[in-house]
Scaffold this motif. Structure first.
Motif, PDB file in Angstrom:
ATOM      1  N   SER A 154       0.820  -1.157  -0.027  1.00 10.49           N
ATOM      2  CA  SER A 154       0.153  -0.191   0.010  1.00 10.49           C
ATOM      3  C   SER A 154       1.065   1.194   0.108  1.00 10.49           C
ATOM      4  CB  SER A 154      -1.026   0.194   1.127  1.00 10.49           C
ATOM      5  OG  SER A 154      -1.784  -1.282   1.208  1.00 10.49           O
ATOM      6  N   LEU A 155       0.591   1.961  -0.983  1.00  6.69           N
ATOM      7  CA  LEU A 155       1.683   3.280  -1.125  1.00  6.69           C
ATOM      8  C   LEU A 155       0.776   4.451  -0.809  1.00  6.69           C
ATOM      9  CD1 LEU A 155       3.455   2.650  -4.596  1.00  6.69           C
ATOM     10  CD2 LEU A 155       4.219   2.331  -2.356  1.00  6.69           C
ATOM     11  N   ASN A 156       1.522   5.435  -0.316  1.00  6.14           N
ATOM     12  CA  ASN A 156       0.953   6.988  -0.007  1.00  6.14           C
ATOM     13  C   ASN A 156       1.616   7.740  -0.881  1.00  6.14           C
ATOM     14  OD1 ASN A 156      -0.698   6.177   2.108  1.00  6.14           O
ATOM     15  ND2 ASN A 156       0.647   6.764   3.913  1.00  6.14           N
ATOM     16  N   SER A 212       1.724  12.077  -1.173  1.00 10.16           N
ATOM     17  CA  SER A 212       1.827  13.327  -0.174  1.00 10.16           C
ATOM     18  C   SER A 212       0.337  14.013  -0.524  1.00 10.16           C
ATOM     19  CB  SER A 212       2.874  14.422  -0.470  1.00 10.16           C
ATOM     20  OG  SER A 212       2.617  15.517   0.424  1.00 10.16           O
ATOM     21  N   PRO A 213      -0.313  14.496   0.532  1.00 10.70           N
ATOM     22  CA  PRO A 213      -1.407  15.312   0.248  1.00 10.70           C
ATOM     23  C   PRO A 213      -1.097  16.763  -0.216  1.00 10.70           C
ATOM     24  CG  PRO A 213      -1.018  15.122   2.761  1.00 10.70           C
ATOM     25  CD  PRO A 213       0.063  14.074   1.895  1.00 10.70           C
ATOM     26  N   LEU A 214       0.029  16.882  -0.472  1.00  8.67           N
ATOM     27  CA  LEU A 214       0.589  18.421  -0.969  1.00  8.67           C
ATOM     28  C   LEU A 214       0.745  18.040  -2.526  1.00  8.67           C
ATOM     29  CD1 LEU A 214       2.872  19.522   1.917  1.00  8.67           C
ATOM     30  CD2 LEU A 214       0.318  19.990   1.619  1.00  8.67           C
ATOM     31  N   THR A 215       0.631  16.892  -3.001  1.00 15.99           N
ATOM     32  CA  THR A 215       1.097  16.594  -4.431  1.00 15.99           C
ATOM     33  C   THR A 215      -0.064  17.462  -5.212  1.00 15.99           C
ATOM     34  OG1 THR A 215       1.587  14.276  -3.915  1.00 15.99           O
ATOM     35  CG2 THR A 215       0.755  14.808  -6.253  1.00 15.99           C
ATOM     36  N   CYS A 216       0.518  18.245  -6.117  1.00 14.03           N
ATOM     37  CA  CYS A 216      -0.104  19.103  -7.134  1.00 14.03           C
ATOM     38  C   CYS A 216      -0.059  19.048  -8.429  1.00 14.03           C
ATOM     39  CB  CYS A 216       0.568  20.884  -6.825  1.00 14.03           C
ATOM     40  SG  CYS A 216       0.181  21.274  -4.954  1.00 14.03           S
ATOM     41  N   ASP A 217       0.565  17.815  -8.781  1.00 15.44           N
ATOM     42  CA  ASP A 217       0.602  17.656 -10.040  1.00 15.44           C
ATOM     43  C   ASP A 217       0.455  15.913 -10.506  1.00 15.44           C
ATOM     44  OD1 ASP A 217       1.705  16.923 -12.879  1.00 15.44           O
ATOM     45  OD2 ASP A 217       2.136  18.850 -12.878  1.00 15.44           O
ATOM     46  N   ILE A 218      -0.699  15.492 -11.361  1.00 21.18           N
ATOM     47  CA  ILE A 218      -0.704  13.963 -11.590  1.00 21.18           C
ATOM     48  C   ILE A 218       0.713  13.514 -12.094  1.00 21.18           C
ATOM     49  CG2 ILE A 218      -2.025  12.411 -12.868  1.00 21.18           C
ATOM     50  CD1 ILE A 218      -4.558  14.138 -12.394  1.00 21.18           C
ATOM     51  N   ARG A 219       1.348  14.216 -13.123  1.00 23.73           N
ATOM     52  CA  ARG A 219       2.388  13.672 -13.857  1.00 23.73           C
ATOM     53  C   ARG A 219       3.796  13.356 -12.635  1.00 23.73           C
ATOM     54  NH1 ARG A 219       0.618  18.636 -16.194  1.00 23.73           N
ATOM     55  NH2 ARG A 219      -0.219  18.244 -18.185  1.00 23.73           N
ATOM     56  N   ALA A 278       3.341  12.829  -9.682  1.00 21.08           N
ATOM     57  CA  ALA A 278       2.898  11.704  -8.844  1.00 21.08           C
ATOM     58  C   ALA A 278       3.244  10.437  -9.654  1.00 21.08           C
ATOM     59  CB  ALA A 278       1.460  11.773  -8.264  1.00 21.08           C
ATOM     60  N   ALA A 279       2.672  10.359 -11.045  1.00 25.91           N
ATOM     61  CA  ALA A 279       3.084   9.244 -11.695  1.00 25.91           C
ATOM     62  C   ALA A 279       4.561   8.854 -11.755  1.00 25.91           C
ATOM     63  CB  ALA A 279       2.490   9.598 -12.976  1.00 25.91           C
ATOM     64  N   GLU A 280       5.139  10.000 -11.811  1.00 28.98           N
ATOM     65  CA  GLU A 280       6.834   9.452 -12.130  1.00 28.98           C
ATOM     66  C   GLU A 280       7.359   8.881 -10.588  1.00 28.98           C
ATOM     67  OE1 GLU A 280       8.742  13.299 -12.688  1.00 28.98           O
ATOM     68  OE2 GLU A 280       7.818  13.397 -14.865  1.00 28.98           O
ATOM     69  N   LEU A 281       6.630   9.421  -9.616  1.00 28.31           N
ATOM     70  CA  LEU A 281       6.974   8.912  -8.430  1.00 28.31           C
ATOM     71  C   LEU A 281       6.477   7.432  -7.913  1.00 28.31           C
ATOM     72  CD1 LEU A 281       8.325   9.477  -5.390  1.00 28.31           C
ATOM     73  CD2 LEU A 281       6.177  10.201  -4.785  1.00 28.31           C
ATOM     74  N   LEU A 282       5.217   7.289  -8.531  1.00 31.37           N
ATOM     75  CA  LEU A 282       4.921   5.874  -8.581  1.00 31.37           C
ATOM     76  C   LEU A 282       5.727   4.810  -9.411  1.00 31.37           C
ATOM     77  CD1 LEU A 282       2.637   3.686  -7.901  1.00 31.37           C
ATOM     78  CD2 LEU A 282       1.244   4.849 -10.146  1.00 31.37           C
ATOM     79  N   GLY A 283       6.272   5.445 -10.694  1.00 34.43           N
ATOM     80  CA  GLY A 283       7.331   4.413 -11.224  1.00 34.43           C
ATOM     81  C   GLY A 283       8.414   4.181 -10.446  1.00 34.43           C
ATOM     82  N   LEU A 314      -6.222   7.232 -11.796  1.00 36.08           N
ATOM     83  CA  LEU A 314      -5.687   7.999 -12.690  1.00 36.08           C
ATOM     84  C   LEU A 314      -4.521   8.556 -12.577  1.00 36.08           C
ATOM     85  CD1 LEU A 314      -7.427   9.679 -14.944  1.00 36.08           C
ATOM     86  CD2 LEU A 314      -7.036  11.693 -13.416  1.00 36.08           C
ATOM     87  N   ILE A 315      -3.713   8.489 -11.537  1.00 32.63           N
ATOM     88  CA  ILE A 315      -2.319   8.519 -11.389  1.00 32.63           C
ATOM     89  C   ILE A 315      -1.473   7.361 -11.913  1.00 32.63           C
ATOM     90  CG2 ILE A 315      -0.180   8.413  -9.849  1.00 32.63           C
ATOM     91  CD1 ILE A 315      -1.855  10.369  -7.961  1.00 32.63           C
ATOM     92  N   ALA A 316      -2.272   6.166 -11.536  1.00 36.29           N
ATOM     93  CA  ALA A 316      -1.560   4.968 -12.095  1.00 36.29           C
ATOM     94  C   ALA A 316      -1.726   4.655 -13.823  1.00 36.29           C
ATOM     95  CB  ALA A 316      -2.305   3.698 -11.499  1.00 36.29           C
ATOM     96  N   ARG A 317      -2.834   5.286 -14.084  1.00 32.77           N
ATOM     97  CA  ARG A 317      -3.042   5.224 -15.635  1.00 32.77           C
ATOM     98  C   ARG A 317      -2.182   5.984 -16.411  1.00 32.77           C
ATOM     99  NH1 ARG A 317      -8.246   7.270 -19.043  1.00 32.77           N
ATOM    100  NH2 ARG A 317      -7.305   7.006 -21.082  1.00 32.77           N
ATOM    101  N   TYR A 318      -1.910   7.270 -15.790  1.00 34.14           N
ATOM    102  CA  TYR A 318      -0.804   8.200 -16.408  1.00 34.14           C
ATOM    103  C   TYR A 318       0.416   7.461 -16.363  1.00 34.14           C
ATOM    104  CZ  TYR A 318       1.064  12.521 -17.982  1.00 34.14           C
ATOM    105  OH  TYR A 318       2.067  13.405 -18.795  1.00 34.14           O
ATOM    106  N   TYR A 319       0.898   6.886 -15.589  1.00 38.50           N
ATOM    107  CA  TYR A 319       2.278   6.227 -15.568  1.00 38.50           C
ATOM    108  C   TYR A 319       2.283   5.260 -16.553  1.00 38.50           C
ATOM    109  CZ  TYR A 319       5.401   2.453 -13.963  1.00 38.50           C
ATOM    110  OH  TYR A 319       6.395   1.659 -13.770  1.00 38.50           O
ATOM    111  N   THR A 320       1.011   4.300 -16.610  1.00 37.14           N
ATOM    112  CA  THR A 320       1.061   3.262 -17.301  1.00 37.14           C
ATOM    113  C   THR A 320       1.127   3.612 -18.831  1.00 37.14           C
ATOM    114  OG1 THR A 320       0.035   1.894 -15.577  1.00 37.14           O
ATOM    115  CG2 THR A 320      -0.237   1.171 -17.795  1.00 37.14           C
ATOM    116  N   GLN A 321       0.000   4.761 -19.101  1.00 37.52           N
ATOM    117  CA  GLN A 321      -0.209   4.870 -20.227  1.00 37.52           C
ATOM    118  C   GLN A 321       0.650   5.956 -21.108  1.00 37.52           C
ATOM    119  OE1 GLN A 321      -4.365   5.781 -21.178  1.00 37.52           O
ATOM    120  NE2 GLN A 321      -3.959   7.150 -23.069  1.00 37.52           N
ATOM    121  N   CYS A 322       1.278   6.789 -20.305  1.00 35.85           N
ATOM    122  CA  CYS A 322       2.123   8.018 -20.820  1.00 35.85           C
ATOM    123  C   CYS A 322       3.727   7.848 -20.730  1.00 35.85           C
ATOM    124  CB  CYS A 322       1.645   9.168 -20.176  1.00 35.85           C
ATOM    125  SG  CYS A 322      -0.457   9.522 -20.558  1.00 35.85           S
TER     126      CYS A 322
END
Length: 304
Positions: free
Chosen positions: A128-130, A132-139, A141-146, A171-179
């Motif tokens: 289970s990943l967290n 930050s609640p201060l995350t302001c950009d999906i892109r 967050a997707a890079e960090l997920l990667g 949505l973050i996971a989809r951006y990482y996966t697709q983009c």
């Protein structure tokens, strides 16, 4: 009730369309006679469904607020994740780790029940990943997920992972996966109440930049509509007809001609219930158990 719908690109064979009933019951039975007197006929059925869903959402919210502090810090990992565990175990098949990603202004505590049911059915490598609640950009967050997924793959010896993302997490996971090329790592992505086409709910929340990115027509949503030929990931999107946070409701359906996507309609429960309801959990397990032609175990053998 849950219904399955399949959508695929034109180069792939059409998916089988089917409706699988799965009834949600057991909420507020004592109020049924009163509400039937107040609301006649068909309106009574609709009102009771909404009342049950609202009561369930309130109960889940209360329970989640109690658990919320337990999920504020990131999970600690020491060494490799075990391939299996627990005293009473079901037969274990080679399967990739499962990564759980929460929604907006939330944390990993939302997945306490889902994590338990996955473990009970043989999925012991769950993370289970967290973010930050201060995350302001999906892109971003997707890079960090990667980076997290690369670390998980290195630690587990698995070439690929499965992801379950709730709301914004999907949505973050989809951006990482697709983009961002994440389809090399993500075997199956399951989304729960994710606004794939954006959501118009709560216009006043536009003060937060990540909410603006979830609006229909935003730059991020537009990027997700672009061609994605050869994407290796299989997508399963659960969407609810009583989701108060996805407007319009159909925005939680994943429609893209290049993606191997299946949409699962859930009736009778709301947004908060999607990651915790046992009927949805059973659907998630079923989605993760579907064999993938490119799924490879750590030893390099194809899992059939």
């Amino acid at each position: 009730m849950v219904g399955h719908e399949g959508t695929r690109g034109s180069s792939r064979p059409p998916a089988c369309r089917q409706e699988v009933p799965m009834k949600v019951t057991g909420v507020l039975p004592l109020f049924l006679p009163l509400c039937r007197r107040l609301w006649p006929g068909r309106l009574a059925g609709l009102s009771m469904t909404l009342l049950r869903a609202t009561a369930l959402e309130a109960a889940i919210l209360a329970g989640h607020l109690l658990l919320y502090p337990t999920g504020l810090i990131q999970e600690r990992h020491s060494g490799a994740l075990p391939a299996s565990g627990g005293a009473a175990r079901l037969p274990v098949r080679p399967a990739p780790p499962v990564v759980l990603l929460h929604g907006f202004i939330d944390n990993r505590s939302v997945f306490v029940l889902l994590r338990r049911t996955l473990a009970q059915h043989g999925r012991h490598r769950v993370v289970s990943l967290n973010y930050s609640p201060l995350t302001c950009d999906i892109r971003i967050a997707a890079e960090l997920l990667g980076r997290h997924i690369e670390e998980i793959c290195e630690r587990t010896g698995s070439a690929r992972v499965d992801i379950v993302g709730h709301s914004l997490g999907g949505l973050i996971a989809r951006y990482y996966t697709q983009c961002l090329g994440g389809d090399l790592r993500v075997r199956t992505l399951v989304t729960l109440g994710t606004p794939h086409s954006g959501t118009r709910v709560a216009p006043l929340a536009d003060a937060h930049p990540i909410v603006r990115q979830m609006r229909p027509g935003s730059a991020v949503i537009e990027e997700l509509t672009r061609p994605a030929p050869g994407c290796r990931t299989r997508f399963v999107s659960f969407w609810s007809d009583l989701d108060s946070l996805v407007v319009p409701l159909e925005s939680a359906r994943l429609e893209h001609p290049d993606l191997d996507a299946q949409n699962v309609r859930v009736t009778g429960i709301g947004h908060l219930a999607l990651p915790v309801h046992p009927a949805v959990a059973a659907g998630i397990r079923e989605a993760l158990d579907v064999p993938h032609p490119e799924d490879r175990a750590a030893d390099g053998l194809t899992v059939a």
